[in-house]
Each structure stands twice: as structure tokens, then as C-alpha cells.
Design a protein around this motif. Structure first.
Motif, PDB file in Angstrom:
ATOM      1  N   GLN A 106      -5.568  -0.855   7.543  1.00 40.95           N
ATOM      2  CA  GLN A 106      -6.159   0.188   6.699  1.00 40.95           C
ATOM      3  C   GLN A 106      -5.104   1.232   6.364  1.00 40.95           C
ATOM      4  OE1 GLN A 106     -10.306   1.648   7.158  1.00 40.95           O
ATOM      5  NE2 GLN A 106      -9.364   3.611   7.679  1.00 40.95           N
ATOM      6  N   VAL A 107      -5.001   1.526   5.071  1.00 40.12           N
ATOM      7  CA  VAL A 107      -4.077   2.548   4.584  1.00 40.12           C
ATOM      8  C   VAL A 107      -4.864   3.480   3.681  1.00 40.12           C
ATOM      9  CG1 VAL A 107      -1.939   3.006   3.335  1.00 40.12           C
ATOM     10  CG2 VAL A 107      -2.158   0.909   4.674  1.00 40.12           C
ATOM     11  N   THR A 108      -4.854   4.782   4.005  1.00 42.92           N
ATOM     12  CA  THR A 108      -5.584   5.777   3.212  1.00 42.92           C
ATOM     13  C   THR A 108      -4.610   6.809   2.669  1.00 42.92           C
ATOM     14  OG1 THR A 108      -6.044   7.086   5.198  1.00 42.92           O
ATOM     15  CG2 THR A 108      -7.700   5.470   4.533  1.00 42.92           C
ATOM     16  N   SER A 109      -4.937   7.314   1.482  1.00 40.81           N
ATOM     17  CA  SER A 109      -4.125   8.342   0.851  1.00 40.81           C
ATOM     18  C   SER A 109      -5.017   9.191  -0.039  1.00 40.81           C
ATOM     19  CB  SER A 109      -2.996   7.710   0.026  1.00 40.81           C
ATOM     20  OG  SER A 109      -3.547   6.870  -0.967  1.00 40.81           O
TER      21      SER A 109
ATOM     22  N   TRP B  79      -8.306   7.434  -1.251  1.00 42.25           N
ATOM     23  CA  TRP B  79      -8.144   6.044  -1.689  1.00 42.25           C
ATOM     24  C   TRP B  79      -7.826   5.195  -0.473  1.00 42.25           C
ATOM     25  CZ3 TRP B  79      -8.934   3.607  -6.269  1.00 42.25           C
ATOM     26  CH2 TRP B  79      -8.451   2.310  -6.373  1.00 42.25           C
ATOM     27  N   ARG B  80      -8.635   4.172  -0.270  1.00 37.36           N
ATOM     28  CA  ARG B  80      -8.492   3.362   0.940  1.00 37.36           C
ATOM     29  C   ARG B  80      -8.224   1.910   0.584  1.00 37.36           C
ATOM     30  NH1 ARG B  80     -13.595   2.865   4.797  1.00 37.36           N
ATOM     31  NH2 ARG B  80     -14.306   1.643   2.986  1.00 37.36           N
ATOM     32  N   VAL B  81      -7.246   1.360   1.277  1.00 34.41           N
ATOM     33  CA  VAL B  81      -6.963  -0.074   1.216  1.00 34.41           C
ATOM     34  C   VAL B  81      -7.282  -0.649   2.591  1.00 34.41           C
ATOM     35  CG1 VAL B  81      -5.202  -1.844   0.934  1.00 34.41           C
ATOM     36  CG2 VAL B  81      -5.197   0.163  -0.558  1.00 34.41           C
TER      37      VAL B  81
ATOM     38  N   SER C  74       0.830  -1.206   0.000  1.00 36.19           N
ATOM     39  CA  SER C  74       0.000   0.000   0.000  1.00 36.19           C
ATOM     40  C   SER C  74       0.864   1.255   0.000  1.00 36.19           C
ATOM     41  CB  SER C  74      -0.932  -0.008   1.219  1.00 36.19           C
ATOM     42  OG  SER C  74      -1.789  -1.125   1.183  1.00 36.19           O
ATOM     43  N   LEU C  75       1.950   1.255   0.782  1.00 37.98           N
ATOM     44  CA  LEU C  75       2.855   2.404   0.784  1.00 37.98           C
ATOM     45  C   LEU C  75       3.538   2.549  -0.577  1.00 37.98           C
ATOM     46  CD1 LEU C  75       4.463   2.017   4.326  1.00 37.98           C
ATOM     47  CD2 LEU C  75       2.651   3.591   3.626  1.00 37.98           C
TER      48      LEU C  75
END
Length: 409
Positions: A342-345, A392-394, A315-316
Motif C-alpha cells: 500500500q502506497v498513499t499520497s 490517493w491510495r495504491v 507508485s513512488l
């Protein structure tokens, strides 16, 4: 007009048996050796003895192709032979016709013939015993059994063994086919696992190298170029080290180095710091809430920690490639049942400014496969819009089964 089907030529063994039987019968006929005396024969002509012999010898040629017909006609020939002085070669070839009818005939015939010949043997024995009123009558039944029931029973045994061998051969072929299918599936699964590991281990470093090399080439600033080259060198060294560890694992223990331990959640902080260094040129900031508390001190299963680490890592990497300037937030939440990653950007409508690395789309596939292998749920896509852009969310939910937890020290 339809195609004409030619009869199958006789087997060479059948031709040989027919020739031997005919030659033996002619020799016995020429020497005058018969089965019974003239007083017991209905027809006394020696030439009539050759008719059943020739018929049965001819039937030997079709014992495989027409076993039922050969047996029926052979039975009539045997009866006719008993009306003459008889020839032992005719009787011997008839027993072979009975055997062949069981071995090469239909399954129904193979079941009926031994039963029928057995009943005939019993009936002849009892009939002659009642007619002659002497124990010698049983000898006729014994001879009848030797001519009919014995070859039929032998044929049934041989056929049963052949069918068992064919069934065993078929099972062996099916087992080999299933084993080959399992091997291929295992190879495909192992290749997919290796592809995921290779992508997750190297993609982040190569993305950082691509971004900073683009910045170094596009900006005429010695300080920026020097900083970019430093990041490139750091990621090159780390990527090379991870490649060496992967190659060591692929050697299957032939190397002298010890395999590197699997990544855990404790290494996510270092991932975030590394991504923050690589994303400075693109205007990215990173936020990390820290690892989730270890409730009761019980560690997570190793597969869950590895999957969470790789999902955050990929995700990063995707954020470095595609995210617009803003904050990339990493959050983990653990319960007794599952670990949520959860990873958001910020994902802008237009193409983001600054250098970006190209993507192949394999990262999302790998993350989804990792979650699916653990029976979890994976989602990747736009979330709530804020600040004029899209988030954008993972998000991955990885189940933690109680029987999978490692015992605490």
C-alpha cells in the motif's frame, strides 16, 4: 435468368484410358479374338459387339464427374456384351468404372458398392454351383468377383487411405495454426513483460531528471541548480546502468556480463530514499515502515517480491509526478496467504505547485497486470479525505501460495 453451369471437361487421364481401351477393343475385334464361342452367344453379329465397347469407352470420360451414372449404364453395357461373343476390353473398362464409383462417388455409395458386389459374387458362385452341380461353377463366381468385387474393394482401400491422408493433413494444418497462434501470443506476452520492465526500471529516473531539470531552468539560484544537477547526474547514471542490465538480458546470454539479480523487498528502502531525494523540490516527504517480518524465516516467492518491488517503484514515480506536497507513505503487510502493498499520497484538487513530469498512464496498467499475473487484486484511486485534500491510495494484494514458497535454507 440464372447462370448456366457448363459440365466439367473430362480429366486427361480419363481421356487417355478411354482411348486406350477403345483402341484395344477395336484391335481385338479386328483380330477376331472374343471371350466366348458362337454357340454361347445370343447375338452373332460382329458389329453388335462394338456397341457395348463404344458405350463403356464413352463412360470412361465421365468416371469422375458422374461415377454413379457411369456404373449403372456400364452394368447394362456389360450385360449386353455377354449376349454377344464378348470383348475383353469392355470387361476391363467396366472394372475401372466400378473402382471409380467407389473412389469418386458419395460416401454412401463407397460403403454400399463393395457390400453389394460381394453379395453378388457369393450369389453367382452358389447359383452356378447348384445349377451345374460341378465344381467348375465356382469359377464363374471367381470371375464375377474379379470383375466386380475386386475393383470395388481396391477402390474402398484407396479411398480410405486418401481420407486418412486428408485428415492427417488437416490435423497438421490445424496444429500449425495453433502453434502459430501460441507463438504470437507468446510474443505479445513477452513484449508486454518487456514493456513493464522497461517502464518500471527507467520511468522513475527519467521523472526525477525531468523534475530537477525543470527546477534548474526555472529557479535562478546557483545552489539549487547545483543540487538539481547532482540529482540529475545520479539518476542518469543509475538509469543508464539499469538500461545496460536490461540490454544484457535481451541479448539472450550472448553478452559477457552476468544478468543482474531480480529486485527484492530488501531494495525498497533504497527506492524510498531515492524518491525522497528527488521529491524534495516538490515538497514531498516519504515514510517507510520497513520490510515485513520474515515469519519463521521463510522467504517470499521471487515473482511476488519482484511484483511488490515494481509496484512500489511505480507508485513512488507516480507520486513524484502527481502528488501534492505532503507525505508519501509506503507500507507492506505479510500474512501466510498474501503480501499486501500500500502506497498513499496527497492528491490535491488543484494542480500541485512546483515542477512535475508528464505521465502516460502506462504505470497503472503495468501494476494491474503484475497483480493479475499472480492472481492478486489491484486497486488505485481516492481514499478518505483528510487535511483539505484527497488521499490517493495504491493497494495490491499478492497471494502467496504454499506450493510457491521457496524452501528455507
Amino acid at each position: 435468368m440464372g447462370a448456366v453451369t457448363l459440365p466439367r471437361p473430362p480429366h486427361r487421364h480419363d481421356v487417355l484410358m478411354s482411348a486406350i481401351g477403345l483402341a484395344l477393343g477395336l484391335l481385338l475385334w479386328r483380330l477376331g479374338l472374343h471371350m466366348q464361342g458362337p454357340q454361347h452367344a445370343v447375338f452373332h453379329s460382329d458389329w453388335l459387339m462394338l456397341v457395348p465397347l463404344l458405350v463403356v469407352a464413352g463412360l470412361e470420360l465421365v468416371r469422375r464427374t458422374l461415377p454413379r451414372t457411369a456404373l449403372l449404364v456400364g452394368t447394362l453395357a456389360l450385360v449386353a456384351d455377354q449376349l454377344t461373343r464378348g470383348n475383353i476390353a469392355t470387361v476391363l473398362m467396366f472394372t475401372d468404372l466400378v473402382y471409380a464409383a467407389v473412389v469418386y462417388g458419395t460416401p454412401a455409395a463407397a460403403r454400399r458398392i463393395p457390400v453389394t458386389t460381394g453379395l453378388i459374387t457369393v450369389g453367382v458362385s452358389l447359383g452356378f454351383l447348384a445349377w451345374w452341380q460341378e465344381p467348375e461353377g465356382l469359377l464363374v463366381g471367381v470371375l464375377t468377383g474379379l470383375v466386380s468385387f475386386a475393383p470395388a474393394a481396391t477402390g474402398a482401400i484407396v479411398r480410405a487411405h486418401r481420407e486418412a491422408a486428408d485428415a492427417a493433413r488437416l490435423r497438421a494444418e490445424q496444429t500449425a495454426l495453433l502453434a502459430e497462434m501460441d507463438r504470437r501470443e507468446a510474443v505479445v506476452a513477452e513484449r508486454a513483460r518487456m514493456a513493464r520492465e522497461l517502464h518500471d526500471m527507467v520511468a522513475g529516473h527519467l521523472s526525477a531528471i525531468a523534475i530537477h531539470s525543470t527546477a534548474a531552468l526555472s529557479l535562478d539560484d546557483p545552489a539549487t541548480t547545483r543540487e538539481a544537477m547532482g540529482v540529475i547526474r545520479e539518476n542518469s547514471v543509475e538509469g543508464l546502468a539499469e538500461m545496460r542490465r536490461l540490454i544484457t538480458l535481451l541479448r539472450d546470454g550472448t553478452g559477457h556480463e552476468e544478468p543482474a539479480p531480480a529486485p527484492t523487498l530488501a531494495g525498497i528502502g533504497a527506492l524510498v530514499r531515492q524518491a525522497e531525494t528527488a521529491g524534495t523540490a516538490g515538497g514531498l516527504a516519504f515514510a517507510w515502515d520497513g520490510p515485513p517480518p520474515q515469519d519463521g524465516g521463510a522467504p517470499l516467492p521471487a515473482p511476488v517480491e519482484l511484483a511488490a518491488y515494481r509496484i512500489v517503484q511505480e507508485s513512488l514515480t507516480n507520486a513524484l509526478k502527481h502528488a501534492a506536497p505532503g507525505t508519501v507513505a509506503v507500507a507492506l503487510d505479510r500474512t501466510d496467504e498474501a503480501l499486501t502493498v500500500q502506497v498513499t499520497s496527497v492528491h490535491g484538487e488543484a494542480a500541485p505547485d512546483g515542477p512535475r513530469a508528464p505521465g502516460s498512464g502506462a504505470g497503472l496498467v503495468g501494476m494491474r497486470e503484475r497483480a493479475a499475473l499472480l492472481g492478486g487484486v489491484f486497486e488505485a484511486g481516492p481514499a478518505d479525505a483528510t487535511g483539505g485534500g484527497r488521499i490517493w491510495r495504491v493497494r495490491a494484494v499478492l497471494p502467496v501460495r504454499k506450493d510457491d514458497k521457496e524452501p528455507s535454507a
